[in-house]
Design a protein around this motif. Structure first.
Motif, PDB file in Angstrom:
ATOM      1  N   MET A  72       0.840  -1.205   0.000  1.00  0.00           N
ATOM      2  CA  MET A  72       0.000   0.000   0.000  1.00  0.00           C
ATOM      3  C   MET A  72       0.869   1.247   0.000  1.00  0.00           C
ATOM      4  O   MET A  72       2.052   1.189   0.341  1.00  0.00           O
ATOM      5  CB  MET A  72      -0.881   0.020   1.245  1.00  0.00           C
ATOM      6  CG  MET A  72      -1.913  -1.090   1.270  1.00  0.00           C
ATOM      7  SD  MET A  72      -3.017  -0.914   2.668  1.00  0.00           S
ATOM      8  CE  MET A  72      -4.148  -2.276   2.342  1.00  0.00           C
ATOM      9  N   VAL A  73       0.262   2.374  -0.371  1.00  0.00           N
ATOM     10  CA  VAL A  73       0.968   3.651  -0.250  1.00  0.00           C
ATOM     11  C   VAL A  73       0.159   4.604   0.643  1.00  0.00           C
ATOM     12  O   VAL A  73       0.528   4.861   1.772  1.00  0.00           O
ATOM     13  CB  VAL A  73       1.270   4.299  -1.610  1.00  0.00           C
ATOM     14  CG1 VAL A  73       2.068   5.595  -1.403  1.00  0.00           C
ATOM     15  CG2 VAL A  73       2.071   3.354  -2.501  1.00  0.00           C
ATOM     16  N   ASP A  74      -0.961   5.106   0.118  1.00  0.00           N
ATOM     17  CA  ASP A  74      -1.689   6.121   0.890  1.00  0.00           C
ATOM     18  C   ASP A  74      -2.685   5.510   1.859  1.00  0.00           C
ATOM     19  O   ASP A  74      -2.942   6.071   2.914  1.00  0.00           O
ATOM     20  CB  ASP A  74      -2.424   7.068  -0.056  1.00  0.00           C
ATOM     21  CG  ASP A  74      -3.431   6.316  -0.899  1.00  0.00           C
ATOM     22  OD1 ASP A  74      -3.007   5.438  -1.666  1.00  0.00           O
ATOM     23  OD2 ASP A  74      -4.640   6.558  -0.769  1.00  0.00           O
ATOM     24  N   THR A 130      -5.919   5.348   1.362  1.00  0.00           N
ATOM     25  CA  THR A 130      -7.207   6.055   1.322  1.00  0.00           C
ATOM     26  C   THR A 130      -7.905   5.932  -0.025  1.00  0.00           C
ATOM     27  O   THR A 130      -8.838   6.672  -0.308  1.00  0.00           O
ATOM     28  CB  THR A 130      -7.033   7.560   1.628  1.00  0.00           C
ATOM     29  OG1 THR A 130      -6.237   8.150   0.572  1.00  0.00           O
ATOM     30  CG2 THR A 130      -6.341   7.795   2.945  1.00  0.00           C
ATOM     31  N   GLY A 131      -7.426   5.045  -0.881  1.00  0.00           N
ATOM     32  CA  GLY A 131      -8.083   4.876  -2.180  1.00  0.00           C
ATOM     33  C   GLY A 131      -7.559   5.816  -3.249  1.00  0.00           C
ATOM     34  O   GLY A 131      -8.163   5.967  -4.300  1.00  0.00           O
ATOM     35  N   MET A 132      -6.426   6.430  -3.023  1.00  0.00           N
ATOM     36  CA  MET A 132      -5.932   7.436  -3.953  1.00  0.00           C
ATOM     37  C   MET A 132      -4.964   6.888  -5.002  1.00  0.00           C
ATOM     38  O   MET A 132      -4.802   7.472  -6.068  1.00  0.00           O
ATOM     39  CB  MET A 132      -5.278   8.560  -3.135  1.00  0.00           C
ATOM     40  CG  MET A 132      -4.774   9.740  -3.906  1.00  0.00           C
ATOM     41  SD  MET A 132      -3.076   9.498  -4.447  1.00  0.00           S
ATOM     42  CE  MET A 132      -2.167  10.139  -3.071  1.00  0.00           C
ATOM     43  N   CYS A 133      -4.286   5.768  -4.723  1.00  0.00           N
ATOM     44  CA  CYS A 133      -3.200   5.365  -5.623  1.00  0.00           C
ATOM     45  C   CYS A 133      -3.443   4.057  -6.375  1.00  0.00           C
ATOM     46  O   CYS A 133      -2.883   3.849  -7.443  1.00  0.00           O
ATOM     47  CB  CYS A 133      -1.884   5.283  -4.857  1.00  0.00           C
ATOM     48  SG  CYS A 133      -1.721   3.816  -3.843  1.00  0.00           S
ATOM     49  N   GLY A 134      -4.217   3.160  -5.814  1.00  0.00           N
ATOM     50  CA  GLY A 134      -4.469   1.894  -6.506  1.00  0.00           C
ATOM     51  C   GLY A 134      -3.327   0.892  -6.399  1.00  0.00           C
ATOM     52  O   GLY A 134      -3.365  -0.158  -7.046  1.00  0.00           O
ATOM     53  N   ALA A 135      -2.324   1.149  -5.575  1.00  0.00           N
ATOM     54  CA  ALA A 135      -1.229   0.189  -5.405  1.00  0.00           C
ATOM     55  C   ALA A 135      -1.751  -1.122  -4.830  1.00  0.00           C
ATOM     56  O   ALA A 135      -1.220  -2.190  -5.099  1.00  0.00           O
ATOM     57  CB  ALA A 135      -0.166   0.757  -4.471  1.00  0.00           C
ATOM     58  N   ARG A 151      -4.351  -2.877  -5.357  1.00  0.00           N
ATOM     59  CA  ARG A 151      -5.373  -3.590  -6.132  1.00  0.00           C
ATOM     60  C   ARG A 151      -5.335  -5.105  -5.871  1.00  0.00           C
ATOM     61  O   ARG A 151      -4.265  -5.718  -5.905  1.00  0.00           O
ATOM     62  CB  ARG A 151      -5.171  -3.385  -7.638  1.00  0.00           C
ATOM     63  CG  ARG A 151      -4.927  -1.978  -8.034  1.00  0.00           C
ATOM     64  CD  ARG A 151      -5.283  -1.693  -9.460  1.00  0.00           C
ATOM     65  NE  ARG A 151      -4.308  -2.088 -10.463  1.00  0.00           N
ATOM     66  CZ  ARG A 151      -3.076  -1.616 -10.585  1.00  0.00           C
ATOM     67  NH1 ARG A 151      -2.592  -0.764  -9.691  1.00  0.00           N
ATOM     68  NH2 ARG A 151      -2.297  -2.001 -11.573  1.00  0.00           N
ATOM     69  N   PHE A 199      -9.845  -2.000  -4.345  1.00  0.00           N
ATOM     70  CA  PHE A 199      -8.744  -1.364  -3.634  1.00  0.00           C
ATOM     71  C   PHE A 199      -8.818  -1.880  -2.194  1.00  0.00           C
ATOM     72  O   PHE A 199      -9.751  -1.563  -1.462  1.00  0.00           O
ATOM     73  CB  PHE A 199      -8.879   0.159  -3.658  1.00  0.00           C
ATOM     74  CG  PHE A 199      -8.605   0.785  -5.008  1.00  0.00           C
ATOM     75  CD1 PHE A 199      -8.299   0.021  -6.123  1.00  0.00           C
ATOM     76  CD2 PHE A 199      -8.628   2.171  -5.152  1.00  0.00           C
ATOM     77  CE1 PHE A 199      -8.043   0.602  -7.355  1.00  0.00           C
ATOM     78  CE2 PHE A 199      -8.373   2.770  -6.382  1.00  0.00           C
ATOM     79  CZ  PHE A 199      -8.083   1.986  -7.483  1.00  0.00           C
TER      80      PHE A 199
END
Ligand SMILES: Cc1cc2nc3c(=O)[nH]c(=O)nc-3n(C[C@H](O)[C@H](O)[C@H](O)COP(=O)(O)OP(=O)(O)OC[C@H]3O[C@@H](n4cnc5c(N)ncnc54)[C@H](O)[C@@H]3O)c2cc1C
Ligand SMILES: Cc1cc2nc3c(=O)[nH]c(=O)nc-3n(C[C@H](O)[C@H](O)[C@H](O)COP(=O)(O)OP(=O)(O)OC[C@H]3O[C@@H](n4cnc5c(N)ncnc54)[C@H](O)[C@@H]3O)c2cc1C
Ligand code: SF4
Ligand code: SF4
Ligand code: FES
Lengths: 466, 275
Positions: free
Chosen positions: B214-216, B218-223, B225, B234
């Protein structure tokens, strides 16, 4: 020779820039900024029009002839003060505004020659003030005892905070990420907008008394209703449109496929380009395909080059004419060697066989009838499929509203796409709650988000003064 | 800044820390996680909230020191601070009366399953817990789990304690002996995959807690998936809990390995600094 009426230089004073082959090896800013001499020369081209049409092209109506007049006189501090009456982030807007569609589009001089380089002058005076350490605070009035919560620290939220703190409000910004600035810090790359410039603008607001709490996801850590019940009399929502869209094609979840948001966040916010000095990694592709045609796609493509890619393709389904990016960025990307593949749509992403991207299959398009946006709709040409070998794919086809905050805020009306509905002054359907920027309009521009912030700040002041 | 109030080594390279985080402690529910950043150059990593105490305004995290970030975290002492902590993120586990529930914890999964088992017991379920690890030294939170379960079964891969074998061996037997209404499995992806394979033919609803990169959060990056029921989700906002029978496990296992090479480089850079 007798003195003639001064000749106007038909061309803009050129912007000193890093050479393309040099700059793709680093993340430093491409455009180096005007010198004093450049700035005065450019200002002298301005006709000081009485009914300056340029002003009408600026979403926040910066008094352009007045500030340029000060530049002509060499009084750069007065010039920047003039701009700041309307625009609290001139060093940022001067760099990233799509001027050719805004102020410069309407410049009188532009009818015959190249328009005045308004953005470059704006940037110059703001940089001058900051680099010389001459940024002056404004007088903050006595606190009026009223507290406003601002959610999101992008340009809309920063503008609301700046405008209201000037009126004596007690402002706290809540930001989900660990650094404030929104897209200015996580999206737009260092080589276009140095993070120290953004940092300085934010520190300025903090000096004026704006409080910033990072690491707070509103809707999770705290809800809007709790903020309103606790200590805040009004709330502004400026959370941007951060939800990345994917194409929904085969192979999109393979390793090496990034959303532009992830790709740019890793590089900009997390500084993956400095890995392993910074801990966050990024895959450095040899051959990279970026899908999309806007600023975000260009930023991703140019970032991939700087990470060492030998080949970067930009795959866009329409033609060059329809690209919704800033013209300057397109030129820069071309100079740097980004290969543009227009009228092309990705069909599927193929695996190298071990869970990793190996290629992308595309199909050629032709432009058909105009669609609802007035642009001609691309239609696929059957049998025109072809394959590009790549090891990284970046999907930059746009963003949507993130439902995380709206879904935890009862009474907040949304439109059918999930964006927040507001009236003309920025009020939402919920009492005491205002909104603006990308979460209302969908992905737009820095200056329009700031304009929305300004409108909402006025409405909040009115609401709380009753 | 978030202060470390308490630190314990539960097993070799497995640590428990209590971190002061008032807002998160107030809001946290079983199944949720935080994202932390240890220092100014740090990566953002997710860790499950194992416990939360609103009295002393703190949350408990349990982690295994496997890479650069978790090793840096392990080197901190009581009184030290980490620069960022955000949460609670993700959807909480759905707690209600299911009937008979088996909680399967593999390795470090014992930590996140603890608050879930506790709440399930409070919600009047009959809670059977299976705790498994490679060997005896790596079993953690045995006492805690015993206190919140009606039955506790222990397995070790090498037979050094409890039943000799994998958690799935114990699970198969328990399913035969009991009418089970729900299985919750938390642990390494491969373990959750095999648990789901055991329960699928038996049609026992199985909840797993996925752990992609994960990165953020909060649903902002899609990493993060993941594919569940052939739909992309997400994990950070749609999960981390999903129906184990619908998860594309091979995709998760593959995506967890995106940065294998970089993780090695990062670790080397850490040991270089240390020496
Ligand atoms: C790569 C890229 C390049 C761009 N280039 C240009 C350009 O050259 N010129 C231009 O004019 N525009 C450009 N844009 C568009 C411009 O940046 C945006 O339109 C603008 O930033 C929108 O501002 P905003 O205030 O609405 O939100 P944002 O800048 O998106 O900021 C929103 C902030 O809210 C935070 N947030 C979200 N949810 C929550 C929550 N629940 N709780 C707390 N905080 C939350 C986010 O973390 C973020 O920091 C670009 C955009 C991108 C992505
Ligand atoms: C929702 C969620 C909750 C989590 N809760 C916990 C927890 O409570 N305790 C805990 O110890 N870990 C937990 N994890 C995993 C944790 O985030 C990773 O162990 C951590 O990111 C490793 O970082 P590192 O830099 O130390 O190691 P890295 O150098 O990144 O990785 C080292 C090794 O760990 C593996 N790894 C990396 N990321 C993950 C991951 N996301 N899941 C599993 N293995 C991974 C790598 O493949 C590699 O073998 C959770 C993950 C998620 C998504
Ligand atoms: S803010 Fe943007 S649009 Fe307005 S004058 Fe400056 S550069 Fe032009
Ligand atoms: S329209 Fe152009 S020439 Fe006229 S005042 Fe504006 S910038 Fe100057
Ligand atoms: S971690 Fe970025 S969307 Fe889930």
């Amino acid at each position: 020779m007798a003195e003639k009426k001064k000749e106007i230089n038909p061309k803009k004073t050129p912007m000193p820039e890093q050479e393309p082959l040099v700059r793709i090896e680093n993340f430093n800013e491409v455009a180096l900024g005007y010198s004093v001499k450049n700035a005065i020369a450019e200002a002298e081209r301005c006709l000081s029009c009485k009914k300056a049409p340029c002003v009408g092209g600026c979403p926040v109506e910066v008094d352009i002839p007045a500030f340029i007049q000060f530049v002509k006189e060499g009084d750069f501090l007065k010039a920047v003060k003039k701009i700041k009456e309307k625009n609290i982030l001139p060093a940022i807007c001067g760099r990233v505004c799509p001027q050719e569609d805004q102020c410069e589009k309407y410049c009188t001089l532009g009818k015959k020659y190249e328009p005045i380089a308004i953005g470059r002058l704006e940037r110059f005076v703001a940089d001058f003030e900051r680099e010389k350490g001459l940024v002056e605070g404004f007088e903050v009035p006595k606190p009026n005892g009223k507290k406003v919560a601002v959610i999101g620290s992008g340009p809309s939220g920063l503008t609301v905070a700046g405008d209201l703190v000037k009126l004596g409000y007690d402002i706290t910004i809540f930001e989900a990420l660990h650094k404030p600035g929104g897209v200015l810090v996580y999206g737009i790359p260092e080589f276009r907008l140095p993070k120290k410039v953004v940092q300085a603008e934010i520190e300025f607001l903090q000096k004026m008394g704006v409080k910033i709490q990072t690491d707070v996801v509103v809707g999770k850590t705290v809800t809007i209703d709790e903020l309103l019940n606790q200590e805040y009399q009004a709330v502004f929502i400026g959370i941007g449109a951060g939800l990345p869209l994917f194409m929904g094609i085969e192979g999109e979840n393979l390793n090496g496929v990034y959303s532009a948001n992830e790709f740019l966040t890793r590089v900009n916010l997390m500084k993956a380009y400095l890995f392993p000095e910074y801990d966050t990694p990024i895959k450095r592709g040899e051959k990279v395909a970026v899908v999309g045609g806007g600023n975000v796609a260009l930023d991703s493509a140019r970032t991939a080059l700087r990470l060492g890619a030998k080949k970067v393709y930009l795959v866009y389904r329409r033609s060059e004419k329809e690209m919704p990016c800033r013209h300057e960025e397109f030129e820069h990307a071309k100079e740097e060697g980004v290969e543009f593949i227009f009228l092309t749509l990705p069909k599927r992403i193929l695996s190298r066989g071990n869970g990793w991207v190996g290629a992308i299959e595309c199909i050629k398009m032709i432009l058909g009838e105009p669609d609802e946006t007035g642009r001609r709709r691309p239609v696929p040409v059957s049998g025109s499929e072809f394959i590009l070998d790549v090891d990284v794919v970046v999907v930059a086809i746009g963003t949507r509203a993130n439902p995380l905050l709206p879904s935890t805020t009862p009474g907040l009306r949304l439109n059918e796409k999930g964006y927040i509905k507001i009236n003309e002054i920025g009020r939402t359907s919920k009492k005491g709650v205002f909104a603006g920027g990308d979460i209302v309009t969908g992905s737009a521009t820095v200056i329009s988000a700031m304009g929305a912030g300004r409108t909402a700040a006025r409405a909040i002041d009115e609401y709380l003064s009753k | 800044m978030f202060e470390i109030l308490k630190k314990e080594e539960l097993a070799p390279e497995i640590y428990l820390i209590e971190v002061k985080a008032e807002e998160v402690a107030k809001k946290a529910l079983p199944g949720q996680f935080v994202i932390i950043r240890v220092d100014e150059v740090g990566e953002r990593i997710p860790l499950t909230i194992v416990d939360f105490k609103s009295q002393n305004k703190s949350i408990t995290l349990v982690f295994q020191a496997v890479g650069k970030t978790t090793k840096k975290l392990a080197s901190l002492k009581v009184g030290d601070k980490i620069v960022d902590l955000v949460g609670p993120l993700g959807k909480p586990t759905e707690i209600k009366k299911y009937g008979k529930v088996i909680c399967v914890a593999g390795g470090i999964g014992a930590a996140p399953i603890f608050p879930i088992a506790r709440e399930l017991k409070r919600a009047k379920n009959y809670v059977i817990t299976i705790l498994g690890a490679r060997s005896k030294e790596l079993l953690i939170l045995e006492g805690n789990l015993l206190a919140v379960s009606h039955e506790l079964h222990i397995t070790t891969d090498d037979g050094s304690k409890g039943r000799h074998g994998l958690v799935t061996d114990a699970l198969k037997e328990l399913i035969k002996e009991n009418k089970v209404d729900l299985v919750i499995a938390i642990g390494p992806a491969i373990m959750m995959k095999f648990v789901s394979e055991v329960t699928k033919p038996e049609k026992i609803k199985t909840i797993v807690s996925l752990n992609p990169i994960m990165v953020d959060g909060t649903g902002m990056c899609g990493a993060c998936r993941v594919e569940v029921g052939e739909k992309t989700k997400f994990c950070c906002v749609d999960g981390p809990d999903f129906d184990g029978h619908l998860v594309d496990w091979n995709l998760l296992l593959s995506r967890q390995k995106v940065y294998l090479e970089e993780e090695k480089i990062a670790l080397e850079s850490l040991s270089e600094k240390a020496s």
